[in-house]
Structures are given as C-alpha cells and as structure tokens.
Design a protein around this motif. Structure first.
Motif, PDB file in Angstrom:
ATOM      1  N   ARG A 171      -3.890  -3.830   1.696  1.00  0.00           N
ATOM      2  CA  ARG A 171      -4.804  -3.362   0.651  1.00  0.00           C
ATOM      3  C   ARG A 171      -5.438  -2.017   0.976  1.00  0.00           C
ATOM      4  O   ARG A 171      -5.873  -1.310   0.086  1.00  0.00           O
ATOM      5  N   LEU A 172      -5.497  -1.665   2.244  1.00  0.00           N
ATOM      6  CA  LEU A 172      -6.127  -0.402   2.617  1.00  0.00           C
ATOM      7  C   LEU A 172      -5.245   0.801   2.294  1.00  0.00           C
ATOM      8  O   LEU A 172      -5.735   1.869   1.977  1.00  0.00           O
ATOM      9  N   GLY A 173      -3.936   0.628   2.399  1.00  0.00           N
ATOM     10  CA  GLY A 173      -3.002   1.689   2.053  1.00  0.00           C
ATOM     11  C   GLY A 173      -3.054   2.890   2.975  1.00  0.00           C
ATOM     12  O   GLY A 173      -3.369   2.774   4.148  1.00  0.00           O
ATOM     13  N   ARG A 174      -2.766   4.048   2.403  1.00  0.00           N
ATOM     14  CA  ARG A 174      -2.709   5.294   3.170  1.00  0.00           C
ATOM     15  C   ARG A 174      -3.918   6.164   2.862  1.00  0.00           C
ATOM     16  O   ARG A 174      -4.407   6.181   1.736  1.00  0.00           O
ATOM     17  N   ALA A 175      -4.349   6.916   3.865  1.00  0.00           N
ATOM     18  CA  ALA A 175      -5.454   7.857   3.686  1.00  0.00           C
ATOM     19  C   ALA A 175      -5.318   8.981   4.703  1.00  0.00           C
ATOM     20  O   ALA A 175      -4.794   8.778   5.799  1.00  0.00           O
ATOM     21  N   TRP A 176      -5.810  10.155   4.324  1.00  0.00           N
ATOM     22  CA  TRP A 176      -5.827  11.281   5.249  1.00  0.00           C
ATOM     23  C   TRP A 176      -6.926  11.032   6.257  1.00  0.00           C
ATOM     24  O   TRP A 176      -8.057  10.720   5.903  1.00  0.00           O
ATOM     25  N   PHE A 218      -4.155   5.203  14.055  1.00  0.00           N
ATOM     26  CA  PHE A 218      -3.731   3.814  13.906  1.00  0.00           C
ATOM     27  C   PHE A 218      -2.226   3.714  13.673  1.00  0.00           C
ATOM     28  O   PHE A 218      -1.508   3.055  14.397  1.00  0.00           O
ATOM     29  N   ARG A 219      -1.764   4.363  12.631  1.00  0.00           N
ATOM     30  CA  ARG A 219      -0.338   4.375  12.298  1.00  0.00           C
ATOM     31  C   ARG A 219      -0.019   5.659  11.536  1.00  0.00           C
ATOM     32  O   ARG A 219       0.036   5.665  10.307  1.00  0.00           O
ATOM     33  N   PRO A 220       0.184   6.755  12.268  1.00  0.00           N
ATOM     34  CA  PRO A 220       0.453   8.029  11.585  1.00  0.00           C
ATOM     35  C   PRO A 220       1.748   7.959  10.781  1.00  0.00           C
ATOM     36  O   PRO A 220       2.769   7.491  11.268  1.00  0.00           O
ATOM     37  N   ALA A 221       1.664   8.390   9.529  1.00  0.00           N
ATOM     38  CA  ALA A 221       2.822   8.333   8.641  1.00  0.00           C
ATOM     39  C   ALA A 221       3.390   9.720   8.344  1.00  0.00           C
ATOM     40  O   ALA A 221       4.600   9.883   8.215  1.00  0.00           O
ATOM     41  N   ARG A 222       2.515  10.702   8.237  1.00  0.00           N
ATOM     42  CA  ARG A 222       2.952  12.061   7.890  1.00  0.00           C
ATOM     43  C   ARG A 222       1.943  13.047   8.457  1.00  0.00           C
ATOM     44  O   ARG A 222       0.755  12.753   8.543  1.00  0.00           O
ATOM     45  N   VAL A 281      -3.457  14.433   9.362  1.00  0.00           N
ATOM     46  CA  VAL A 281      -2.586  13.264   9.527  1.00  0.00           C
ATOM     47  C   VAL A 281      -2.835  12.264   8.410  1.00  0.00           C
ATOM     48  O   VAL A 281      -3.981  11.882   8.144  1.00  0.00           O
ATOM     49  N   LEU A 282      -1.756  11.826   7.773  1.00  0.00           N
ATOM     50  CA  LEU A 282      -1.807  10.746   6.802  1.00  0.00           C
ATOM     51  C   LEU A 282      -1.543   9.458   7.565  1.00  0.00           C
ATOM     52  O   LEU A 282      -0.506   9.318   8.209  1.00  0.00           O
ATOM     53  N   GLU A 283      -2.511   8.545   7.525  1.00  0.00           N
ATOM     54  CA  GLU A 283      -2.362   7.284   8.239  1.00  0.00           C
ATOM     55  C   GLU A 283      -2.056   6.152   7.268  1.00  0.00           C
ATOM     56  O   GLU A 283      -2.564   6.130   6.157  1.00  0.00           O
ATOM     57  N   ASP A 284      -1.244   5.219   7.718  1.00  0.00           N
ATOM     58  CA  ASP A 284      -0.900   4.036   6.936  1.00  0.00           C
ATOM     59  C   ASP A 284      -1.672   2.855   7.515  1.00  0.00           C
ATOM     60  O   ASP A 284      -1.350   2.366   8.597  1.00  0.00           O
ATOM     61  N   PHE A 285      -2.697   2.413   6.795  1.00  0.00           N
ATOM     62  CA  PHE A 285      -3.522   1.300   7.251  1.00  0.00           C
ATOM     63  C   PHE A 285      -2.976  -0.044   6.773  1.00  0.00           C
ATOM     64  O   PHE A 285      -3.519  -1.086   7.105  1.00  0.00           O
ATOM     65  N   GLY A 286      -1.895  -0.003   5.995  1.00  0.00           N
ATOM     66  CA  GLY A 286      -1.219  -1.221   5.557  1.00  0.00           C
ATOM     67  C   GLY A 286      -1.986  -2.000   4.495  1.00  0.00           C
ATOM     68  O   GLY A 286      -3.147  -1.732   4.210  1.00  0.00           O
TER      69      GLY A 286
END
Length: 105
Positions: free
Chosen positions: A27-32, A55-59, A20-25
C-alpha cells in the motif's frame, strides 16, 4: 513585467543532483526519498547506497537545473556499484538486491 526569482537553491544550481525512487511495497508504493540539499551529490549517494540507507531503491535520477537536463542514471550507478563491490566485497543487502534488479532491466 517582473520575473519571479528562481526557486532552485543556488548551491544546487552549479552541480548534478541525484535522487532515489524507493519502492516501499504494498500500500505504501513508491516515493522519492527525502534528501538534504548537501547530500544530493554523486559521492554521497554512492556511500548511502553502499551503507544501506535506502529501503529498496528502484530508480535513480540525476538532474542539473543550470544545464537544463535530467536523466535516469540507474544503470550507470549500478555499474559503478558493481565495480566498487569488487574492491569492497561488503555492501548492504538492499543494495545487492538493487544491483540484481538493475541487471535484469
């Protein structure tokens, strides 16, 4: 010339793995998302999404190193979650937001 041994864990080599790629928003951005080897399967992923472990799954991406493929399965997982929502009627807010975002794409 000797070949190097595979770095792919043997238990992961025989099945599909989901990450899961999460979007932490901000300055943190996205991370697997970090995932334990035994939790990379589809049923655990679905359970974690339903329970709100992300937290906020993006992909969502699935891959199988034995078969040599990888693909974006975000829409497929979102469709399965929508079907389950009809049965469960209770899902984490982060997952409901994910379903709304996936429907727009």
């Amino acid at each position: 010339m000797a070949q190097s041994p595979s770095i792919v864990p043997q238990s992961a080599a025989s099945h599909d793995v989901y990450i899961v790629l999460e979007d932490f928003g901000g300055r943190l951005g996205r991370a697997w998302s970090e995932t334990a080897e035994e939790d990379g399967n589809r049923s655990t992923l679905l359970g974690h999404l339903i329970e709100g472990h992300y937290f906020r799954p993006a992909r969502i991406v699935a891959f199988n190193t034995t078969e040599g493929w990888s693909r974006d399965v975000t829409a497929i997982i979102a469709d399965e979650l929508r079907r389950r929502y009809d049965e469960l009627e209770d899902m984490a807010p982060s997952t409901l937001e994910f379903l709304a975002r996936a429907a727009r794409h």
